[in-house]
Design a protein around this motif. Structure first.
Motif, short mmCIF file in Angstrom:
data_model
loop_
_atom_site.label_atom_id
_atom_site.label_comp_id
_atom_site.label_asym_id
_atom_site.label_seq_id
_atom_site.Cartn_x
_atom_site.Cartn_y
_atom_site.Cartn_z
N MET A 176 0.89 -1.15 0.00
CA MET A 176 0.00 0.00 0.00
C MET A 176 0.93 1.21 0.00
O MET A 176 1.73 1.37 0.92
CB MET A 176 -0.89 0.00 1.25
N LEU A 177 0.88 2.01 -1.04
CA LEU A 177 1.81 3.12 -1.15
C LEU A 177 1.52 4.15 -0.05
O LEU A 177 0.39 4.60 0.09
CB LEU A 177 1.72 3.78 -2.53
N PRO A 178 2.53 4.51 0.73
CA PRO A 178 2.33 5.47 1.83
C PRO A 178 2.31 6.91 1.33
O PRO A 178 3.28 7.64 1.43
CB PRO A 178 3.54 5.20 2.73
N ALA A 179 1.20 7.29 0.77
CA ALA A 179 1.09 8.60 0.14
C ALA A 179 0.91 9.73 1.15
O ALA A 179 0.47 9.51 2.27
CB ALA A 179 -0.08 8.59 -0.83
N GLN A 180 1.23 10.95 0.70
CA GLN A 180 1.12 12.14 1.54
C GLN A 180 -0.32 12.63 1.66
O GLN A 180 -0.65 13.35 2.60
CB GLN A 180 1.98 13.26 0.96
N ASN A 181 -1.18 12.30 0.70
CA ASN A 181 -2.55 12.81 0.68
C ASN A 181 -3.55 11.68 0.88
O ASN A 181 -3.27 10.53 0.54
CB ASN A 181 -2.83 13.50 -0.67
N PRO A 182 -4.76 11.99 1.39
CA PRO A 182 -5.74 10.94 1.64
C PRO A 182 -6.41 10.39 0.38
O PRO A 182 -6.94 9.29 0.40
CB PRO A 182 -6.76 11.61 2.55
N TRP A 183 -6.40 11.15 -0.72
CA TRP A 183 -7.03 10.69 -1.95
C TRP A 183 -5.98 10.51 -3.04
O TRP A 183 -5.34 11.46 -3.46
CB TRP A 183 -8.10 11.70 -2.42
N ASN A 184 -5.81 9.27 -3.49
CA ASN A 184 -4.83 8.92 -4.51
C ASN A 184 -5.53 8.05 -5.54
O ASN A 184 -6.11 7.02 -5.19
CB ASN A 184 -3.65 8.18 -3.87
N GLN A 185 -5.50 8.49 -6.80
CA GLN A 185 -6.32 7.84 -7.82
C GLN A 185 -5.58 7.73 -9.15
O GLN A 185 -4.55 8.36 -9.36
CB GLN A 185 -7.60 8.66 -8.03
N ASP A 186 -6.13 6.92 -10.04
CA ASP A 186 -5.71 6.82 -11.44
C ASP A 186 -4.26 6.39 -11.61
O ASP A 186 -3.46 7.06 -12.25
CB ASP A 186 -5.94 8.16 -12.16
N PRO A 187 -3.86 5.23 -11.07
CA PRO A 187 -2.47 4.79 -11.24
C PRO A 187 -2.13 4.51 -12.70
O PRO A 187 -2.96 3.98 -13.45
CB PRO A 187 -2.40 3.52 -10.40
N ALA A 188 -0.92 4.88 -13.09
CA ALA A 188 -0.41 4.61 -14.44
C ALA A 188 1.08 4.29 -14.32
O ALA A 188 1.81 4.98 -13.61
CB ALA A 188 -0.61 5.82 -15.34
N TRP A 189 1.53 3.27 -14.99
CA TRP A 189 2.92 2.82 -14.91
C TRP A 189 3.81 3.57 -15.88
O TRP A 189 3.37 3.97 -16.96
CB TRP A 189 3.01 1.33 -15.22
N SER A 190 5.07 3.71 -15.50
CA SER A 190 6.07 4.27 -16.42
C SER A 190 6.28 3.26 -17.55
O SER A 190 6.15 2.06 -17.36
CB SER A 190 7.39 4.52 -15.68
N PRO A 191 6.62 3.77 -18.74
CA PRO A 191 6.80 2.86 -19.89
C PRO A 191 8.13 2.09 -19.78
O PRO A 191 9.03 2.47 -19.02
CB PRO A 191 6.81 3.80 -21.09
N LEU A 192 8.21 1.03 -20.56
CA LEU A 192 9.47 0.30 -20.67
C LEU A 192 10.49 1.19 -21.36
O LEU A 192 10.14 2.03 -22.20
CB LEU A 192 9.28 -0.97 -21.49
N PRO A 193 11.79 1.02 -21.06
CA PRO A 193 12.80 1.81 -21.76
C PRO A 193 12.80 1.48 -23.25
O PRO A 193 12.60 0.34 -23.63
CB PRO A 193 14.12 1.38 -21.11
N GLU A 194 12.99 2.51 -24.07
CA GLU A 194 13.01 2.30 -25.52
C GLU A 194 14.28 1.59 -25.96
O GLU A 194 14.28 0.85 -26.93
CB GLU A 194 12.87 3.64 -26.24
N GLU A 195 15.35 1.84 -25.24
CA GLU A 195 16.64 1.24 -25.59
C GLU A 195 16.68 -0.21 -25.10
O GLU A 195 16.51 -0.49 -23.92
CB GLU A 195 17.76 2.04 -24.92
N LYS A 196 16.90 -1.14 -26.03
CA LYS A 196 16.95 -2.56 -25.67
C LYS A 196 18.10 -2.82 -24.71
O LYS A 196 19.15 -2.22 -24.82
CB LYS A 196 17.09 -3.43 -26.91
N GLY A 197 17.85 -3.70 -23.76
CA GLY A 197 18.89 -4.07 -22.82
C GLY A 197 18.92 -3.22 -21.56
O GLY A 197 19.57 -3.58 -20.59
N ARG A 198 18.23 -2.08 -21.57
CA ARG A 198 18.18 -1.25 -20.36
C ARG A 198 17.22 -1.87 -19.35
O ARG A 198 16.16 -2.35 -19.71
CB ARG A 198 17.72 0.16 -20.69
N GLU A 199 17.62 -1.84 -18.09
CA GLU A 199 16.80 -2.40 -17.04
C GLU A 199 15.58 -1.52 -16.78
O GLU A 199 15.67 -0.29 -16.82
CB GLU A 199 17.64 -2.52 -15.76
#
Length: 146
Positions: A91-114
């Protein structure tokens, strides 16, 4: 049944689930709603997280290693991240009581990058018009306000 069908459709839109798996929200009756991962091969459901009164459709990380969703109770809404096998739940320990609409960061475009997963979400204390964007770094367990 209709609400499960709607949640399933929402889970399919723009998702990046691993082949053969769908993440969606199930109505667990008196226990509330709970996120789960359905195996299309055998139609088995693996529930993730705990039941809650309000849960958003889960979103897959681009590498298929994580799910994130909004869950609400006690007048607050938090972002929960968990692996599809229900391990490493946070459970992400957020600073605010209302946290909505999660979205993930994209995969790196460069192959082989972690890939270093991050979750962006909107956060606010009261009025949604005063929302800010927050980013949680899964590796560093750190929140940044943008």
């Amino acid at each position: 049944m209709l609400s499960q069908t709607i949640m399933l459709i929402l889970a399919l839109i723009g998702s990046s689930e691993p082949e053969g798996h769908i993440a969606c929200v199930f109505d667990r009756g008196a226990d509330g709603r709970q996120a789960g991962v359905v195996s299309l091969a055998d139609q088995q459901v693996a529930y993730v997280g705990a039941p809650s009164s309000a849960i958003s459709p889960p979103v897959w990380s681009p590498d298929g290693a994580w799910l994130a969703f909004e869950c609400g109770s006690n007048g607050q809404s938090r972002i929960y991240a968990v692996r599809p096998d229900n391990t490493d739940g946070r459970m992400l320990p957020a600073q605010n009581p209302w946290n909505q609409d999660p979205a993930w960061s994209p995969l790196p475009e460069e192959k082989g990058r972690e890939y270093h997963p991050r979750i962006a979400y909107t956060a606010h204390e009261g009025e949604p018009q005063a929302s800010t964007i927050h980013v949680w770094d899964m590796d560093a367990s750190q929140e940044t306000v943008w």
